[in-house]
Design an enzyme around this catalytic site. Structure first.
Site, PDB file in Angstrom:
ATOM      1  N   HIS A  39     -29.177  -0.326   4.334  1.00 50.08           N
ATOM      2  CA  HIS A  39     -30.627  -0.486   4.455  1.00 50.08           C
ATOM      3  C   HIS A  39     -31.251  -0.303   3.076  1.00 50.08           C
ATOM      4  O   HIS A  39     -30.529  -0.144   2.071  1.00 50.08           O
ATOM      5  CB  HIS A  39     -31.173   0.509   5.479  1.00 50.08           C
ATOM      6  CG  HIS A  39     -30.712   1.924   5.252  1.00 50.08           C
ATOM      7  ND1 HIS A  39     -31.044   2.646   4.119  1.00 50.08           N
ATOM      8  CD2 HIS A  39     -29.909   2.745   5.996  1.00 50.08           C
ATOM      9  CE1 HIS A  39     -30.502   3.840   4.201  1.00 50.08           C
ATOM     10  NE2 HIS A  39     -29.794   3.935   5.323  1.00 50.08           N
ATOM     11  N   ALA A  40     -32.584  -0.260   3.058  1.00 50.11           N
ATOM     12  CA  ALA A  40     -33.286  -0.201   1.770  1.00 50.11           C
ATOM     13  C   ALA A  40     -32.985   1.082   0.989  1.00 50.11           C
ATOM     14  O   ALA A  40     -33.106   1.108  -0.238  1.00 50.11           O
ATOM     15  CB  ALA A  40     -34.789  -0.345   2.000  1.00 50.11           C
ATOM     16  N   GLY A  41     -32.583   2.152   1.696  1.00 52.22           N
ATOM     17  CA  GLY A  41     -32.197   3.383   0.994  1.00 52.22           C
ATOM     18  C   GLY A  41     -30.945   3.162   0.166  1.00 52.22           C
ATOM     19  O   GLY A  41     -30.880   3.517  -1.024  1.00 52.22           O
ATOM     20  N   HIS A  42     -29.930   2.538   0.778  1.00 58.48           N
ATOM     21  CA  HIS A  42     -28.715   2.202   0.029  1.00 58.48           C
ATOM     22  C   HIS A  42     -29.058   1.233  -1.110  1.00 58.48           C
ATOM     23  O   HIS A  42     -28.541   1.360  -2.217  1.00 58.48           O
ATOM     24  CB  HIS A  42     -27.689   1.520   0.938  1.00 58.48           C
ATOM     25  CG  HIS A  42     -27.188   2.363   2.068  1.00 58.48           C
ATOM     26  ND1 HIS A  42     -27.530   2.119   3.378  1.00 58.48           N
ATOM     27  CD2 HIS A  42     -26.366   3.440   2.098  1.00 58.48           C
ATOM     28  CE1 HIS A  42     -26.917   3.003   4.165  1.00 58.48           C
ATOM     29  NE2 HIS A  42     -26.223   3.821   3.416  1.00 58.48           N
ATOM     30  N   GLN A  66     -14.473  12.561   8.325  1.00 59.22           N
ATOM     31  CA  GLN A  66     -15.693  13.366   8.211  1.00 59.22           C
ATOM     32  C   GLN A  66     -16.506  13.388   9.501  1.00 59.22           C
ATOM     33  O   GLN A  66     -17.605  13.936   9.532  1.00 59.22           O
ATOM     34  CB  GLN A  66     -16.541  12.932   7.019  1.00 59.22           C
ATOM     35  CG  GLN A  66     -17.236  11.599   7.162  1.00 59.22           C
ATOM     36  CD  GLN A  66     -17.877  11.172   5.850  1.00 59.22           C
ATOM     37  OE1 GLN A  66     -17.198  10.848   4.889  1.00 59.22           O
ATOM     38  NE2 GLN A  66     -19.200  11.188   5.795  1.00 59.22           N
ATOM     39  N   GLU A 153     -30.275  11.846  -2.611  1.00 64.33           N
ATOM     40  CA  GLU A 153     -30.755  13.202  -2.284  1.00 64.33           C
ATOM     41  C   GLU A 153     -31.006  13.361  -0.787  1.00 64.33           C
ATOM     42  O   GLU A 153     -31.215  14.453  -0.299  1.00 64.33           O
ATOM     43  CB  GLU A 153     -32.033  13.510  -3.086  1.00 64.33           C
ATOM     44  CG  GLU A 153     -31.749  13.650  -4.562  1.00 64.33           C
ATOM     45  CD  GLU A 153     -32.964  14.028  -5.388  1.00 64.33           C
ATOM     46  OE1 GLU A 153     -34.101  13.940  -4.873  1.00 64.33           O
ATOM     47  OE2 GLU A 153     -32.776  14.388  -6.558  1.00 64.33           O
ATOM     48  N   LYS A 154     -30.986  12.251  -0.074  1.00 63.23           N
ATOM     49  CA  LYS A 154     -31.098  12.296   1.385  1.00 63.23           C
ATOM     50  C   LYS A 154     -30.066  13.273   1.967  1.00 63.23           C
ATOM     51  O   LYS A 154     -30.348  14.027   2.881  1.00 63.23           O
ATOM     52  CB  LYS A 154     -30.905  10.875   1.920  1.00 63.23           C
ATOM     53  CG  LYS A 154     -30.416  10.748   3.325  1.00 63.23           C
ATOM     54  CD  LYS A 154     -31.573  10.717   4.274  1.00 63.23           C
ATOM     55  CE  LYS A 154     -31.188  10.369   5.688  1.00 63.23           C
ATOM     56  NZ  LYS A 154     -29.955  10.939   6.165  1.00 63.23           N
ATOM     57  N   GLN A 158     -24.429  17.283   0.542  1.00 69.28           N
ATOM     58  CA  GLN A 158     -23.309  16.439   0.120  1.00 69.28           C
ATOM     59  C   GLN A 158     -23.334  16.248  -1.395  1.00 69.28           C
ATOM     60  O   GLN A 158     -22.313  16.387  -2.071  1.00 69.28           O
ATOM     61  CB  GLN A 158     -23.417  15.092   0.836  1.00 69.28           C
ATOM     62  CG  GLN A 158     -22.574  13.983   0.272  1.00 69.28           C
ATOM     63  CD  GLN A 158     -22.624  12.746   1.147  1.00 69.28           C
ATOM     64  OE1 GLN A 158     -22.038  12.715   2.213  1.00 69.28           O
ATOM     65  NE2 GLN A 158     -23.324  11.713   0.710  1.00 69.28           N
TER      66      GLN A 158
HETATM   67  P1  AMP Z   1     -24.150   6.740   3.957  1.00 72.61           P
HETATM   68  O1  AMP Z   1     -23.850   5.292   4.120  1.00 72.61           O
HETATM   69  O2  AMP Z   1     -25.110   7.283   4.958  1.00 72.61           O
HETATM   70  O3  AMP Z   1     -22.903   7.577   3.794  1.00 72.61           O
HETATM   71  O4  AMP Z   1     -24.932   6.872   2.576  1.00 72.61           O
HETATM   72  C1  AMP Z   1     -24.369   6.392   1.373  1.00 72.61           C
HETATM   73  C2  AMP Z   1     -25.208   6.903   0.229  1.00 72.61           C
HETATM   74  O5  AMP Z   1     -26.542   6.427   0.354  1.00 72.61           O
HETATM   75  C3  AMP Z   1     -25.280   8.445   0.191  1.00 72.61           C
HETATM   76  O6  AMP Z   1     -25.232   8.865  -1.167  1.00 72.61           O
HETATM   77  C4  AMP Z   1     -26.625   8.718   0.803  1.00 72.61           C
HETATM   78  O7  AMP Z   1     -27.211   9.939   0.378  1.00 72.61           O
HETATM   79  C5  AMP Z   1     -27.424   7.528   0.307  1.00 72.61           C
HETATM   80  N1  AMP Z   1     -28.588   7.283   1.164  1.00 72.61           N
HETATM   81  C6  AMP Z   1     -28.597   7.016   2.493  1.00 72.61           C
HETATM   82  N2  AMP Z   1     -29.857   6.895   2.942  1.00 72.61           N
HETATM   83  C7  AMP Z   1     -30.663   7.101   1.875  1.00 72.61           C
HETATM   84  C8  AMP Z   1     -32.085   7.125   1.679  1.00 72.61           C
HETATM   85  N3  AMP Z   1     -32.943   6.932   2.687  1.00 72.61           N
HETATM   86  N4  AMP Z   1     -32.560   7.362   0.435  1.00 72.61           N
HETATM   87  C9  AMP Z   1     -31.704   7.590  -0.597  1.00 72.61           C
HETATM   88  N5  AMP Z   1     -30.365   7.569  -0.482  1.00 72.61           N
HETATM   89  C10 AMP Z   1     -29.845   7.345   0.737  1.00 72.61           C
END
Ligand code: AMP
Length: 271
Positions: A39-42, A66, A153-154, A158
């Site tokens: 998503h936009a966060g990634h 995990q 930082e979400k 971790q």
């Molecule tokens: P995940 O796919 O949830 O394991 O996330 C992969 C990476 O993207 C991790 O470093 C998360 O902290 C980061 N991430 C996920 N969602 C967000 C977000 N909303 N804002 C910033 N980083 C994010």
């Protein structure tokens, strides 16, 4: 305008193909490890990596070690084709979908465990989660040997655990922390949000709003969250940051915010 690498992105799975794709380029590599359902966060992490490195590697791997709850692993969203499109559109050089049998050729005999922070916050509710996370992150980084690695930082706990691991094992990769990407209502984007109903999204937004409220004490925060349709795993303050984890419609969501100066002065006045 299409990003510079848009048409050239290579998709690899095996370690041999990863190595060939990495050695085909010269210069630094930025690395964004993910579990997909992007998503936009990634995308914000990928954009930052692209702005700081000539080459960017992104991995998509739903890491089973995990997940302490097998149902959670089973239900985790998997959207491979959309993920490839997002990574391609954001200028990633190599998209890596690691093979489980190669990453875990040792069948998880070797593990990275941490004995302090990993037992706090989410560690109390997800036994083994951080051992699985740290182990796979070390494997991914050692396989790819990137110049920089990007974490959000979400997942603040971790991020801090990865920071400590890289230092403890003298891993030369630089850790880059990226700010939380939120929607217009302040909800932190998460792959898990996709599993919430519209009502669940409203509750999640209320959770994000209350967590950010500058005047809440932990007690008043708890009281206001108890009026919502959610269950609280924890609400805690550590090192000038407020952390919360809740379950909404059976989906576990986490968030964190820096504590405001208001909170800091309240704490000082209690001393
Ligand atoms: P995940 O796919 O949830 O394991 O996330 C992969 C990476 O993207 C991790 O470093 C998360 O902290 C980061 N991430 C996920 N969602 C967000 C977000 N909303 N804002 C910033 N980083 C994010």
């Amino acid at each position: 305008m299409a990003p510079k690498n848009a048409s050239k992105m290579v998709v690899v799975e095996s370690l041999a193909d990863l190595r060939a794709a990495l050695s085909a380029q010269v210069g630094d590599w930025g690395f964004v490890p993910t579990m997909g359902a992007l998503h936009a966060g990634h995308a914000s992490l990928v954009e930052r990596a692209c702005s700081e490195n000539p080459n960017v590697l992104a991995s998509v791997f739903v890491n089973p070690t995990q997940f302490n709850d097998p149902r959670d692993l089973e239900k985790y969203p998997r959207t491979r084709e959309a993920d490839i499109a997002l990574l391609r559109n954001h200028g990633v050089t190599v998209a890596w979908f690691p093979r489980h049998e190669e990453l875990y050729a040792d069948t998880f005999r070797y593990q990275v465990s941490e004995n302090l922070l990993s037992h706090e916050l989410c560690g109390k509710f997800r036994p083994g989660h951080f051992t699985g996370m740290l182990t796979v992150v070390l494997k991914l980084i050692q396989a790819a040997r990137p110049t920089r690695v990007y974490f959000g930082e979400k997942d603040y706990q971790q991020l801090e655990l990865v920071r400590g691991m890289l230092k403890a094992f003298f891993v030369p990769t630089e850790l880059c922390a990226c700010p939380i990407f939120r929607d217009e209502a302040g909800l932190a984007l998460s792959s898990r949000n996709a599993r919430l109903s519209q009502t669940g999204i409203s509750t999640a937004r209320a959770f994000a709003r209350e967590l950010a409220h500058p005047e809440h004490t932990l007690q008043s925060l708890r009281t206001s969250l108890e009026t919502l349709d959610l269950s609280i795993d924890y609400l805690e303050d550590h090192d000038k940051r407020r952390y919360g984890a809740v379950n909404i419609e059976g989906i576990r969501l986490i968030d964190n915010r820096p504590l405001s100066t208001h909170h800091e002065s309240q704490k000082e006045s209690k001393l």
